[in-house]
Design a protein around this motif. Structure first.
Motif, PDB file in Angstrom:
ATOM      1  N   ALA A   1      -4.652  -1.896   8.424  1.00  0.00           N
ATOM      2  CA  ALA A   1      -3.270  -2.234   8.764  1.00  0.00           C
ATOM      3  C   ALA A   1      -3.002  -2.180  10.261  1.00  0.00           C
ATOM      4  O   ALA A   1      -2.066  -2.824  10.736  1.00  0.00           O
ATOM      5  N   HIS A   2      -3.799  -1.417  11.013  1.00  0.00           N
ATOM      6  CA  HIS A   2      -3.410  -1.180  12.415  1.00  0.00           C
ATOM      7  C   HIS A   2      -4.550  -1.177  13.427  1.00  0.00           C
ATOM      8  O   HIS A   2      -4.314  -0.854  14.599  1.00  0.00           O
ATOM      9  N   PHE A   3      -5.779  -1.507  13.015  1.00  0.00           N
ATOM     10  CA  PHE A   3      -6.860  -1.510  14.008  1.00  0.00           C
ATOM     11  C   PHE A   3      -6.646  -2.663  14.992  1.00  0.00           C
ATOM     12  O   PHE A   3      -6.226  -3.751  14.606  1.00  0.00           O
TER      13      PHE A   3
ATOM     14  N   VAL B   1       8.121   1.867   6.983  1.00  0.00           N
ATOM     15  CA  VAL B   1       8.916   0.845   7.668  1.00  0.00           C
ATOM     16  C   VAL B   1       8.116  -0.385   8.095  1.00  0.00           C
ATOM     17  O   VAL B   1       8.620  -1.514   8.042  1.00  0.00           O
ATOM     18  N   ASP B   2       6.861  -0.176   8.508  1.00  0.00           N
ATOM     19  CA  ASP B   2       6.056  -1.273   9.048  1.00  0.00           C
ATOM     20  C   ASP B   2       5.185  -1.940   7.988  1.00  0.00           C
ATOM     21  O   ASP B   2       4.272  -2.689   8.323  1.00  0.00           O
ATOM     22  N   HIS B   3       5.506  -1.680   6.721  1.00  0.00           N
ATOM     23  CA  HIS B   3       4.726  -2.263   5.615  1.00  0.00           C
ATOM     24  C   HIS B   3       5.596  -2.990   4.597  1.00  0.00           C
ATOM     25  O   HIS B   3       5.068  -3.681   3.727  1.00  0.00           O
ATOM     26  N   VAL B   4       6.907  -2.836   4.707  1.00  0.00           N
ATOM     27  CA  VAL B   4       7.808  -3.442   3.706  1.00  0.00           C
ATOM     28  C   VAL B   4       8.837  -4.389   4.322  1.00  0.00           C
ATOM     29  O   VAL B   4       9.644  -4.987   3.612  1.00  0.00           O
TER      30      VAL B   4
ATOM     31  N   THR C   1       0.823  -1.213   0.000  1.00  0.00           N
ATOM     32  CA  THR C   1       0.000   0.000   0.000  1.00  0.00           C
ATOM     33  C   THR C   1       0.854   1.259   0.000  1.00  0.00           C
ATOM     34  O   THR C   1       0.476   2.279  -0.562  1.00  0.00           O
ATOM     35  N   HIS C   2       1.984   1.181   0.681  1.00  0.00           N
ATOM     36  CA  HIS C   2       2.935   2.288   0.706  1.00  0.00           C
ATOM     37  C   HIS C   2       4.250   1.735   1.243  1.00  0.00           C
ATOM     38  O   HIS C   2       4.341   0.539   1.560  1.00  0.00           O
ATOM     39  N   LEU C   3       5.269   2.583   1.316  1.00  0.00           N
ATOM     40  CA  LEU C   3       6.615   2.058   1.559  1.00  0.00           C
ATOM     41  C   LEU C   3       7.177   2.488   2.916  1.00  0.00           C
ATOM     42  O   LEU C   3       8.369   2.716   3.057  1.00  0.00           O
TER      43      LEU C   3
ATOM     44  N   GLY D   1      -4.583   0.151   4.046  1.00  0.00           N
ATOM     45  CA  GLY D   1      -3.269   0.677   4.425  1.00  0.00           C
ATOM     46  C   GLY D   1      -3.390   1.590   5.629  1.00  0.00           C
ATOM     47  O   GLY D   1      -4.090   1.270   6.601  1.00  0.00           O
ATOM     48  N   ASP D   2      -2.729   2.726   5.585  1.00  0.00           N
ATOM     49  CA  ASP D   2      -2.721   3.634   6.727  1.00  0.00           C
ATOM     50  C   ASP D   2      -3.560   4.893   6.483  1.00  0.00           C
ATOM     51  O   ASP D   2      -3.292   5.950   7.050  1.00  0.00           O
ATOM     52  N   VAL D   3      -4.606   4.742   5.657  1.00  0.00           N
ATOM     53  CA  VAL D   3      -5.489   5.897   5.458  1.00  0.00           C
ATOM     54  C   VAL D   3      -6.209   6.223   6.764  1.00  0.00           C
ATOM     55  O   VAL D   3      -6.673   7.343   6.982  1.00  0.00           O
TER      56      VAL D   3
HETATM   57 ZN   LIG Z   1       1.606   1.589   9.122  1.00  0.00          ZN
END
Ligand SMILES: [Zn+2]
Length: 296
Positions: A273-275, A122-125, A118-120, A227-229
């Protein structure tokens, strides 16, 4: 413990936990957090997403595993092990059981056919690579890794390096550029075309410069990997509440509302991603705002 599994059309989606120790004071994550408003709207803060005694919210990190009988896909890859993150202590030199959790699902690294990012941040790649004999090598050596080209360009142009972005720059060096060097990266433009069959990236910038949501159509069902929207379900009811991790606050607010409209209008199951809790749910319209219903 194995993460929850959901059925989406002809496929299954399973949460693979990476790091679940992070938590923050609610107002530390969401500066606009209003305890009085929360008190009047307890349904906006589902069970498992707020510790009222501590005043904290959990911020788990995980990946979503999709299996449709043909493909084995990961959406985002957590924080990874052994990465040196002096400016992000949560993620510094971790030693998590992510690959064991994948193995518990019967998935070996070689089985993964696609990684969608979803994006780059640290906690997604992180699990894109692992350390082998002092070298960062692809964890999923047969997977095509689909990522947004503009996001990679941004976080590798040192004109953009500053205090906020320095961990993202480090993450490209050890977790993204080795994938590019191995010929496993498919950098794409966000433009409405399917990135791989069934999956379309939607521009939802603001949290990061070229952040995307990933919409997936499977056998008549629709899912949105958001993602982190947003970082907490209360942001469904209060989309104007940004997290402190949103790089461009005004754009993040606009994108959050767009994502919520998309989710509500398509009746998508939303995989966040974080709930806390299951981290999945659905969005419905509620007057000028929205409401979140946890799934699973
Ligand atoms: Zn995140």
């Amino acid at each position: 413990m194995a993460g929850p599994t959901f059925t989406v059309g002809n496929a299954t989606v399973t949460r693979i936990d990476d790091f679940d120790q992070a938590k923050l004071p609610a107002q530390g994550l969401l500066p606009d957090w209003d305890a009085n408003w929360i008190g009047d709207h307890p349904d906006a803060v589902p069970s498992g997403t707020f510790d009222a005694d501590e005043g904290t919210v959990p911020l788990p990190v995980h990946s979503w595993l999709i299996r449709d009988g043909v493909r084995t896909i990961l959406v985002d890859t957590g924080a990874g092990n052994a990465k040196v993150r002096p400016y992000s202590p949560w993620f510094d030199r971790l030693d998590t059981s992510f690959l064991s959790r994948l193995a518990e699902q019967g998935v070996a690294p070689e089985d993964v056919t696609h990684v969608l990012l979803t994006h780059l941040h640290v906690d997604h790649v992180g699990w894109n690579t692992r350390l082998q004999d002092g070298v960062w090598v692809p964890t999923f050596p047969r997977a095509r890794h689909v990522l947004v080209a503009d996001e990679l360009a941004y976080f590798t142009d040192f004109a953009n390096l500053d205090e906020r972005s320095r961990t993202s720059f480090a993450a490209q060096q050890d977790s993204v550029l080795p994938i590019v060097a191995a010929g496993l990266a498919d950098p794409i433009a966000i433009g409405g075309l399917e990135a791989i069959p069934g999956f379309t990236f939607h521009a939802l910038p603001g949290h990061s410069p070229h952040h995307a949501g990933i919409l997936w159509k499977s056998g008549g069902a629709i899912a949105l990997f958001s993602g982190d929207v947003m970082h907490h379900p209360v942001q469904v009811s209060r989309p104007e509440w940004n997290s402190r991790f949103d790089a461009d606050p005004a754009t993040a607010r606009t994108s959050r509302r767009q994502a919520l409209e998309l989710a509500a209008d398509t009746n998508a199951i939303v995989f966040t991603a974080h709930f806390g809790g299951t981290s999945a749910g659905r969005v419905s319209r509620d007057g000028p705002s929205f409401c979140w219903t946890t799934e699973g």
